[in-house]
Every structure is written in structure tokens, then in C-alpha cells.
Design a protein around this motif. Sequence first.
Motif, PDB file in Angstrom:
ATOM      1  N   ALA A  12       0.829  -1.203   0.000  1.00 62.15           N
ATOM      2  CA  ALA A  12       0.000   0.000   0.000  1.00 62.15           C
ATOM      3  C   ALA A  12       0.865   1.256   0.000  1.00 62.15           C
ATOM      4  CB  ALA A  12      -0.928  -0.003   1.216  1.00 62.15           C
ATOM      5  N   ALA A  13       1.945   1.243   0.797  1.00 56.76           N
ATOM      6  CA  ALA A  13       2.829   2.399   0.852  1.00 56.76           C
ATOM      7  C   ALA A  13       3.529   2.613  -0.497  1.00 56.76           C
ATOM      8  CB  ALA A  13       3.859   2.217   1.960  1.00 56.76           C
ATOM      9  N   THR A  14       3.975   1.509  -1.114  1.00 56.03           N
ATOM     10  CA  THR A  14       4.632   1.606  -2.418  1.00 56.03           C
ATOM     11  C   THR A  14       3.675   2.127  -3.477  1.00 56.03           C
ATOM     12  OG1 THR A  14       6.121  -0.231  -1.872  1.00 56.03           O
ATOM     13  CG2 THR A  14       5.879   0.327  -4.197  1.00 56.03           C
ATOM     14  N   ASN A  15       2.425   1.627  -3.457  1.00 51.12           N
ATOM     15  CA  ASN A  15       1.432   2.084  -4.432  1.00 51.12           C
ATOM     16  C   ASN A  15       1.123   3.566  -4.263  1.00 51.12           C
ATOM     17  OD1 ASN A  15       1.240  -0.403  -5.625  1.00 51.12           O
ATOM     18  ND2 ASN A  15      -0.602  -1.018  -4.522  1.00 51.12           N
ATOM     19  N   ALA A  16       1.090   4.029  -3.013  1.00 54.11           N
ATOM     20  CA  ALA A  16       0.835   5.451  -2.776  1.00 54.11           C
ATOM     21  C   ALA A  16       1.960   6.306  -3.352  1.00 54.11           C
ATOM     22  CB  ALA A  16       0.685   5.710  -1.279  1.00 54.11           C
ATOM     23  N   LEU A  17       3.202   5.851  -3.173  1.00 56.42           N
ATOM     24  CA  LEU A  17       4.344   6.592  -3.714  1.00 56.42           C
ATOM     25  C   LEU A  17       4.331   6.566  -5.247  1.00 56.42           C
ATOM     26  CD1 LEU A  17       7.186   5.430  -1.288  1.00 56.42           C
ATOM     27  CD2 LEU A  17       6.089   7.673  -1.369  1.00 56.42           C
ATOM     28  N   LEU A  18       4.004   5.398  -5.821  1.00 58.85           N
ATOM     29  CA  LEU A  18       3.961   5.286  -7.278  1.00 58.85           C
ATOM     30  C   LEU A  18       2.848   6.149  -7.866  1.00 58.85           C
ATOM     31  CD1 LEU A  18       4.555   1.449  -7.714  1.00 58.85           C
ATOM     32  CD2 LEU A  18       6.064   3.273  -8.517  1.00 58.85           C
ATOM     33  N   ALA A  19       1.707   6.194  -7.187  1.00 60.93           N
ATOM     34  CA  ALA A  19       0.601   7.019  -7.670  1.00 60.93           C
ATOM     35  C   ALA A  19       0.984   8.498  -7.666  1.00 60.93           C
ATOM     36  CB  ALA A  19      -0.643   6.787  -6.804  1.00 60.93           C
ATOM     37  N   GLU A  20       1.691   8.912  -6.625  1.00 58.11           N
ATOM     38  CA  GLU A  20       2.146  10.302  -6.553  1.00 58.11           C
ATOM     39  C   GLU A  20       3.152  10.598  -7.657  1.00 58.11           C
ATOM     40  OE1 GLU A  20       4.576  13.244  -3.457  1.00 58.11           O
ATOM     41  OE2 GLU A  20       3.807  11.308  -2.775  1.00 58.11           O
ATOM     42  N   LEU A  21       4.038   9.634  -7.899  1.00 55.55           N
ATOM     43  CA  LEU A  21       5.040   9.807  -8.951  1.00 55.55           C
ATOM     44  C   LEU A  21       4.381   9.894 -10.328  1.00 55.55           C
ATOM     45  CD1 LEU A  21       8.082   9.875  -9.638  1.00 55.55           C
ATOM     46  CD2 LEU A  21       8.024   7.378  -9.755  1.00 55.55           C
ATOM     47  N   ARG A  22       3.384   9.056 -10.567  1.00 58.55           N
ATOM     48  CA  ARG A  22       2.684   9.070 -11.852  1.00 58.55           C
ATOM     49  C   ARG A  22       1.917  10.378 -12.032  1.00 58.55           C
ATOM     50  NH1 ARG A  22      -2.392   7.634 -13.818  1.00 58.55           N
ATOM     51  NH2 ARG A  22      -2.379   6.753 -15.936  1.00 58.55           N
ATOM     52  N   ALA A  23       1.318  10.867 -10.954  1.00 60.24           N
ATOM     53  CA  ALA A  23       0.566  12.119 -11.036  1.00 60.24           C
ATOM     54  C   ALA A  23       1.467  13.289 -11.409  1.00 60.24           C
ATOM     55  CB  ALA A  23      -0.131  12.396  -9.707  1.00 60.24           C
ATOM     56  N   VAL A 184      12.282  -5.640 -15.930  1.00 61.28           N
ATOM     57  CA  VAL A 184      12.099  -4.345 -16.586  1.00 61.28           C
ATOM     58  C   VAL A 184      10.622  -4.091 -16.862  1.00 61.28           C
ATOM     59  CG1 VAL A 184      12.625  -3.007 -18.658  1.00 61.28           C
ATOM     60  CG2 VAL A 184      14.405  -4.409 -17.597  1.00 61.28           C
ATOM     61  N   THR A 185       9.910  -5.130 -17.292  1.00 63.32           N
ATOM     62  CA  THR A 185       8.493  -4.981 -17.627  1.00 63.32           C
ATOM     63  C   THR A 185       7.660  -4.628 -16.399  1.00 63.32           C
ATOM     64  OG1 THR A 185       8.706  -6.575 -19.440  1.00 63.32           O
ATOM     65  CG2 THR A 185       6.477  -6.138 -18.604  1.00 63.32           C
ATOM     66  N   VAL A 186       7.888  -5.343 -15.299  1.00 65.09           N
ATOM     67  CA  VAL A 186       7.136  -5.066 -14.063  1.00 65.09           C
ATOM     68  C   VAL A 186       7.396  -3.639 -13.591  1.00 65.09           C
ATOM     69  CG1 VAL A 186       6.964  -5.633 -11.605  1.00 65.09           C
ATOM     70  CG2 VAL A 186       6.961  -7.457 -13.310  1.00 65.09           C
ATOM     71  N   THR A 187       8.669  -3.200 -13.673  1.00 72.47           N
ATOM     72  CA  THR A 187       9.009  -1.835 -13.263  1.00 72.47           C
ATOM     73  C   THR A 187       8.310  -0.808 -14.148  1.00 72.47           C
ATOM     74  OG1 THR A 187      11.176  -2.588 -12.475  1.00 72.47           O
ATOM     75  CG2 THR A 187      10.900  -0.230 -12.867  1.00 72.47           C
ATOM     76  N   ARG A 192       3.903   3.181 -15.065  1.00 71.09           N
ATOM     77  CA  ARG A 192       2.826   3.649 -15.951  1.00 71.09           C
ATOM     78  C   ARG A 192       1.471   3.639 -15.242  1.00 71.09           C
ATOM     79  NH1 ARG A 192      -0.392   0.849 -19.405  1.00 71.09           N
ATOM     80  NH2 ARG A 192       0.882  -1.023 -19.183  1.00 71.09           N
ATOM     81  N   ARG A 193       1.219   2.603 -14.435  1.00 71.44           N
ATOM     82  CA  ARG A 193      -0.071   2.480 -13.751  1.00 71.44           C
ATOM     83  C   ARG A 193      -0.123   3.247 -12.433  1.00 71.44           C
ATOM     84  NH1 ARG A 193      -1.498  -4.005 -14.060  1.00 71.44           N
ATOM     85  NH2 ARG A 193      -1.750  -4.168 -16.330  1.00 71.44           N
ATOM     86  N   GLY A 194       1.046   3.486 -11.851  1.00 68.52           N
ATOM     87  CA  GLY A 194       1.062   4.094 -10.532  1.00 68.52           C
ATOM     88  C   GLY A 194       0.720   3.109  -9.444  1.00 68.52           C
TER      89      GLY A 194
END
Length: 223
Positions: A12-23, A184-187, A192-194
Motif C-alpha cells: 500500500a505504501a509503495t502504491n501510494a508513492l507510485l501514484a504520486e510519482l505518476r501524477a 524491466v516490464t514489471v518496473t 505507468r499504472r502508478g
Amino acid sequence: MEPVSEMADSRAATNALLAELRADTLAPAAVVRFLGHAAHRSLLQAARRPRALAELTALHAVLYTLAAGRRPGPGWVAASWGLTASHLGLLEHRTRLAPADVLTLLRGNLPALPGGTGRASGILAVGLDLADGRLARHQGTASPFGDYADTFADAAFWTWLTLRHEPSPAVRAAAIAAWALPVVTVTSVALRRGAMPERPRPVLLRPAAVLQTVVALRHLVRR
């Protein structure tokens, strides 16, 4: 208070950071902020598990000594320590490394060790892979940490061995497709999805396992 599931909390913490990065459309400042937050969280998780961190450091200190004067040698071992120490939160409720984890880390560091890419190194890596899986199941120590370490140990060792010692372009391409490309694909998908995607888990067919056997045997008999 510790969360019920450290893995769920970490995801959950990683997804929150990724979502912020994507935004922020991967802006340089956002990337720096993402890395800073991730590093801070990793430090907190490692601090909660001082015994595991000490065991990890002691193991890599021995490997670092064995790797001295070799290529890729100490740099490879140092990178292994950094990647592993930053993911200790995936141990979940455990506070120390399991024997299966140690075998996995040894496999991932084979390219830096004496004899680590010798003719029998592929067979040794297959043996370590089978041993750590059986040991984890027998002792009930399977964890997201072990799964993570296993994935990167495979990607590191087999990609290195194949690119350095395999003369067949077809086998080298298959190795990249089997081990390096999924990482590489997972990263890329995560950025892309955040959000972190689920890693596919084939049940009936494991082409990477078959390729391990092919590469190991070809390396063993090659003159």
C-alpha cells in the motif's frame, strides 16, 4: 503497533508513492522525492529488524572478502547488500533471516565469488535453487522477502552467466527474455499504472526453469 500484514502495508505504501510519482508525470523532482521516501521507509523497516540486518551484513562481509580482487567482485556484493537491506520489511513477522534466505543470497552472489562462473556453476545454482525452496517449505519460512530475493537471484546469476559465457545468440536472447525482461516490464508497468502489478506465476509450465537446465548443461560441457 505492527500492522497485521507487513506485506500489505508495504504494498500500500509503495502504491501510494507510485501514484504520486505518476501524477507528477515522472518529473525529476518527483523522482527524487519518490526515492527519498522509499529510502526512508526502508531504513525504518530495517531498524525494526536489527537481528536480520546484522545477519545480512555479516553474510555480505564474508562474501565481500571472498570477492576481493575479482570482477565484478566487491561491487556486486555491495549492490546485493543494498538491495537486500532495503527490502527487509518483506520479512513480515520474522525478525531474522532463514537458512533458505541465506542460500538464495549465496546464489545471487555467485558471479562475484571464486568459481562462481566456473563450468559447474550452473549446476551449483540449480542445486541451491532447489535446496532453498525445499528448505523454506520444510521449515515454514517462505515469505515475500524470499520470493523477492529468489526472483532477483535468478535474474542476476543467469543473465550474467549467459551473457558472459554463452556463445549462442538464441540462448542469450532467451535468457534476457526469461530473466531480465520481466524485471524491466514489471518496473515499467508499475510506473505507468502508478501501482505494483501482480507478478504472473505459471503453474504447469516454467520456461525459465527449463532454460536454467539448458544453460547449466551447456556451460558444464563447453570446452
